[in-house]
Design an enzyme around this catalytic site. Sequence first.
Site, PDB file in Angstrom:
ATOM      1  CG  LEU A  77     -45.776  -9.031  32.104  1.00 55.82           C
ATOM      2  CD1 LEU A  77     -47.129  -8.660  31.674  1.00 55.82           C
ATOM      3  CD2 LEU A  77     -45.443 -10.471  32.075  1.00 55.82           C
ATOM      4  CB  CYS A  78     -39.407  -6.037  29.787  1.00 56.85           C
ATOM      5  SG  CYS A  78     -39.454  -4.528  29.161  1.00 56.85           S
ATOM      6  CG  HIS A  79     -39.764  -9.967  24.820  1.00 58.70           C
ATOM      7  ND1 HIS A  79     -41.061  -9.142  24.851  1.00 58.70           N
ATOM      8  CD2 HIS A  79     -40.319 -11.225  24.650  1.00 58.70           C
ATOM      9  CE1 HIS A  79     -42.084  -9.728  24.602  1.00 58.70           C
ATOM     10  NE2 HIS A  79     -41.607 -11.095  24.453  1.00 58.70           N
ATOM     11  CB  ILE A 113     -39.145  -0.403  28.627  1.00 59.56           C
ATOM     12  CG1 ILE A 113     -40.515  -0.525  28.353  1.00 59.56           C
ATOM     13  CG2 ILE A 113     -39.048  -0.714  30.305  1.00 59.56           C
ATOM     14  CD1 ILE A 113     -41.172   0.569  28.929  1.00 59.56           C
ATOM     15  CD  GLU A 114     -35.430  -2.749  26.904  1.00 57.64           C
ATOM     16  OE1 GLU A 114     -35.605  -3.978  27.243  1.00 57.64           O
ATOM     17  OE2 GLU A 114     -36.124  -1.951  26.331  1.00 57.64           O
ATOM     18  CG  ASP A 128     -26.970   6.693  46.742  1.00 58.07           C
ATOM     19  OD1 ASP A 128     -27.434   6.482  47.794  1.00 58.07           O
ATOM     20  OD2 ASP A 128     -25.968   6.103  46.297  1.00 58.07           O
TER      21      ASP A 128
END
Length: 158
Positions: A77-79, A113-114, A128
């Site tokens: 639901l992130c733009h 969030i980014e 990794d």
Amino acid sequence: MTQSRLTHLDMAGHARMVDVSAKPATQRKAVACGEILMASRTLDMIQSGDMPKGDVYATARIAGIMAAKKTADLIPLCHPLSLSSISVDFAAGNDKVVITAVVTTTGATGVEIEALAAVSVAALTLYDMCKAVDRGMQIDNIRLLHKSGGQSGEYNAE
């Protein structure tokens, strides 16, 4: 700021993307950080450039930047945002690497969030790149340090 209802649910309780079209575009900034704990030998190998997979920091930096750009593809639901700048930096500490991401934009919604995605994916990439020599690494303490812009104003972690 307390809200009377959840913004990502419609009246029937179904998930929806919030309509931000009426919100004014403002300068937005978010700073997030996290760390990856590792054996001292692993950190020494990173610092000396002796990791078998190559330049660990360069690869993790690019991965973090790419993650910030692709956040809307990862978080349902992130733009999708047009980001103005993204930086991902590393600081070696006592048997750990601290990762810091700074993301900015001018828009109707924030970039927290980014920034968190950039830190998370950079940490996963460090894991990794180094797992052949240290499978016991631990990703820890990913958090938002600062956000500014928008209706909710400024936030600074304590």
